[in-house]
Write an enzyme that holds these catalytic residues in place. Structure first.
Site, PDB file in Angstrom:
ATOM      1  N   GLU A 174       0.492 -20.298  27.929  1.00 17.07           N
ATOM      2  CA  GLU A 174       1.018 -21.003  26.934  1.00 17.07           C
ATOM      3  C   GLU A 174       1.659 -20.310  25.906  1.00 17.07           C
ATOM      4  OE1 GLU A 174      -1.594 -24.119  25.635  1.00 17.07           O
ATOM      5  OE2 GLU A 174      -1.894 -24.839  27.580  1.00 17.07           O
ATOM      6  N   GLU A 296      -3.966 -25.218  34.322  1.00 17.13           N
ATOM      7  CA  GLU A 296      -4.835 -26.101  33.601  1.00 17.13           C
ATOM      8  C   GLU A 296      -4.559 -27.495  33.510  1.00 17.13           C
ATOM      9  OE1 GLU A 296      -5.246 -24.853  29.299  1.00 17.13           O
ATOM     10  OE2 GLU A 296      -4.793 -22.718  30.031  1.00 17.13           O
TER      11      GLU A 296
END
Ligand code: AHR
Length: 496
Positions: A174, A296
Site C-alpha cells: 500500500e 488483501e
C-alpha cells in the site's frame, strides 16, 4: 423459477491456482501474538511457541501460501529487530496498530518455522516506505544464500545452517497509503530500484511482487504496468467488503436485514475490479505472464464493542461465509490472471478463519468455507453456463446463486453453490454435459437459521457443515433445493 446451470464437464477453462486459497498474517492486534504465537513458556500447549490448537486447525486447511509481516506493518518493519536471542530483541511501538509494544519475539525464523509446520509457501512483504534498498537486499540474502557472506553467517550464528526457500517477495505494501503516500510514478521508480537488489541465490527463484492499486485506482495500475511491467512477476490488488462507509462500517453481528444482501452485493464488486484491472494488464502483458495477486480481501466491520479499535477484531457469521464463497468463485472465474489471493487475516483480525480467547479457540463460518472448498485447489475450472434468478438487495439486484465447478486430478467433479438469498431456499437444476455413464453424488452444506448466525467460545458449533441430501439425480441432471443463505459443495463421481 428454477435456476438452470449447465456444466461442461469435458471443457476446462484453466487451472484454479491453489494459491488463491492463501492467507495473510500481520503484526496487528492478536493475530500473531496470542492467535499464533504464545511462546515456548506458555501454559497453552504449543510447538516451539506456536499454539497447538490453532496450528492443528490451520494444518487441516492445507494453506498453500502465507503472507507476512504486513500490511501497513511491513513498511515499518526492520527485520534485523526480529532475529537473534529473543530476550535481547528490540522492543518497539506498533505505531500503526494500537500503539502497543512489539517485542519482536516472532520474527523471520519463527515465521518460516510456522510455514514449515503448515506446509505453506512463505510470502514475505518487504519494507519500501521506511526501509532501505540495502535492508531489503540483506533480508533476502539472510534467508536464501547458502555460501559465505555476512548475512549467511549471521543466519548460521542464529541457529539456522541451511537457507530457506522463499519464493514470494513483495516490494512494499500500500505504498499509495500507509506505505509512504507515494504517487504511482514515484513508486514505480522505487519499485524498479528496490527489486534490482532482490537477488536469486543458488536455485532459489524469487517471484517479485509489485504493490498494486487500491480498489478502483486504475491510474495506479496503468502507471505501474507502463513503467515497470518488465520487472515484476505479479502485481497486487486490495479490496475490502464494507457494508457501510469507512467511518461507520457497520457491526459484524446484529446488523439490519438489509445489510445481508447489501454486503454480498458489495463483495461481488470484486468481479468488476478484476475485470477492469486485467484489461489494463492485458495491454502491457497480453501473454498474461504477470499475475494479479489479491493479497488483501475480506469483510471489514466495526470492531467488537469494548475491544481496542486498533486491533480490528470482529465476529464472523454466515454472511461472511457467503462473502468468502462468492469471492472465491470470482477468483476461479479469473484464474487466467488471478494466481494468488490472501484473505485478511488468519486469526483474530478482520475476516478470520480462527478466533481465540485465552486458551480457547473457535472456528468461524469462513473457516468452514475454506475447508469445504479445498477440493478446488489446483483443480481444472469447468466451463459453466447459468440462468440465475435475480433477487433484490438494499444495494441493487443480486443473482440468487453463485456457482463454480471444477475437476480434480482424480476425476471427481466438485460443484460449489452459494445461495445468496437469506429469506428463501433456491431450486437448481444442474445439467452435467459431456459426462459419461452414471453419476454418484454426495453433498455438504453450511447454513444457519439466522442472518448473523455465528460461533462463540461458549457455543462453538452453531454454524458448521452438515451432510446435505435434499437433491436428486436423473440421468445427467442433478436437481436440488438449496437452503436459504447457504454454501453447498457437491462431489460427483462416476457410477459405472
Ligand atoms: O488488513 C489490515 C490493513 O488493511 C493492512 O495492514 C493494510 O495493508 C490495509 O489497509
Amino acid at each position: 423459477m428454477t435456476n438452470r446451470i449447465t456444466i461442461h464437464t469435458d471443457r476446462s477453462k484453466g487451472t484454479i491456482n491453489r494459491n488463491i486459497y492463501g492467507h495473510f498474517s500481520e503484526h496487528l492486534g492478536r493475530c500473531i501474538y496470542e492467535g499464533l504465537w504464545v511462546g515456548e513458556e506458555s501454559d497453552i500447549p504449543n510447538t516451539n511457541g506456536i499454539r497447538n490448537d490453532v496450528l492443528a486447525a490451520l494444518q487441516r486447511l492445507n494453506i498453500p501460501v502465507l503472507r507476512w509481516p504486513g500490511g501497513c506493518f511491513a513498511d515499518e518493519y526492520h527485520w534485523k529487530d526480529g532475529i537473534g536471542p529473543r530476550e535481547s530483541r528490540k522492543r518497539m511501538i506498533n505505531t500503526h496498530w494500537g500503539g502497543v509494544v512489539e517485542n519482536n519475539h516472532f520474527g523471520t525464523h519463527e515465521f518460516l518455522m510456522l510455514c514449515e509446520l503448515l506446509g505453506a509457501e512463505p510470502y514475505i512483504n518487504g519494507n519500501v516506505g521506511s526501509g532501505t534498498v540495502q535492508e531489503m537486499s540483506e533480508w533476502v540474502e539472510y534467508m536464501t544464500f547458502d555460501g559465505v557472506s555476512p548475512m549467511a553467517e549471521l543466519r548460521r550464528e542464529n541457529g539456522r545452517e541451511q537457507p530457506w526457500k522463499v519464493k514470494y517477495f513483495g516490494v512494499g505494501n500500500e505504498n499509495w497509503g500507509c506505505g509512504g503516500n507515494m504517487r504511482p510514478e514515484y513508486y514505480a521508480d522505487l519499485y524498479r530500484q528496490f527489486q534490482t537488489y532482490v537477488r536469486n541465490y543458488g536455485d532459489n527463484r524469487i517471484h517479485k511482487i509489485a504493490c498494486g492499486p487500491s480498489e478502483g485506482d486504475y491510474h495506479w495500475m496503468e502507471t505501474l504496468m507502463k513503467q515497470a511491467h518488465r520487472f515484476m512477476d505479479s502485481i497486487t490488488l486490495h479490496y475490502y467488503t464494507i457494508p457501510g462507509t469507512w467511518a461507520s462500517k457497520g457491526p459484524a453481528t446484529g446488523f439490519p436485514e438489509a445489510d445481508f444482501g447489501g454486503t454480498l452485493k458489495k463483495a461481488m464488486h470484486m468481479d468488476e475490479l478484476i475485470t477492469r484491472h486485467s484489461a489494463i494488464m492485458d495491454q502491457y502483458d497480453p501473454e498474461k505472464r504477470i499475475g494479479l495477486i489479491v493479497d488483501e480481501w475480506g469483510t471489514w466491520y466495526d470492531v467488537e464493542p469494548g475491544t481496542n479499535p486498533g486491533f480490528l477484531y470482529q465476529q464472523n457469521t454466515i454472511r461472511d461465509a457467503l462473502v468468502a464463497g462468492i469471492t472465491l468463485h470470482i477468483f476461479h472465474r479469473h484464474c487466467d490472471r488471478v494466481r494468488m489471493a490472501n484473505i485478511a487475516q488468519l486469526v483474530n483480525v478482520l475476516q478470520s478463519v480462527v478466533l481465540t480467547e485465552g486458551e480457547r479457540m473457535v472456528l468461524t463460518p469462513t473457516y468452514h468455507v475454506f475447508d469445504l472448498f479445498q477440493v478446488h485447489q489446483d483443480a481444472e475450472l469447468l466451463d459453466a453456463h447459468e440462468t440465475i434468478r435475480a433477487i433484490d438487495s438494499a444495494k441493487g439486484e443480486l443473482p440468487q446463486l453463485s456457482v463454480s465447478a471444477s475437476r480434480a486430478a482424480d476425476g471427481r467433479v466438485h460443484v460449489s453453490v452459494c445461495n445468496l438469498d437469506h429469506a428463501s431456499s433456491a431450486s437448481a437444476a444442474i445439467e452435467l454435459r459431456g459426462w459419461e455413464g452414471g453419476v454418484r453424488a454426495t453433498a455438504t452444506t453450511l447454513t444457519s437459521g439466522r442472518i448473523d448466525g455465528h460461533n462463540t467460545f461458549d457455543e462453538p458449533e452453531q454454524v458448521k457443515p452438515a451432510a446435505f441430501s435434499d437433491f436428486a439425480i436423473e440421468g445427467h441432471t442433478l436437481t436440488a433445493n438449496l437452503p436459504p443463505m447457504s454454501v453447498t459443495v457437491f462431489e460427483l463421481a462416476a457410477d459405472r
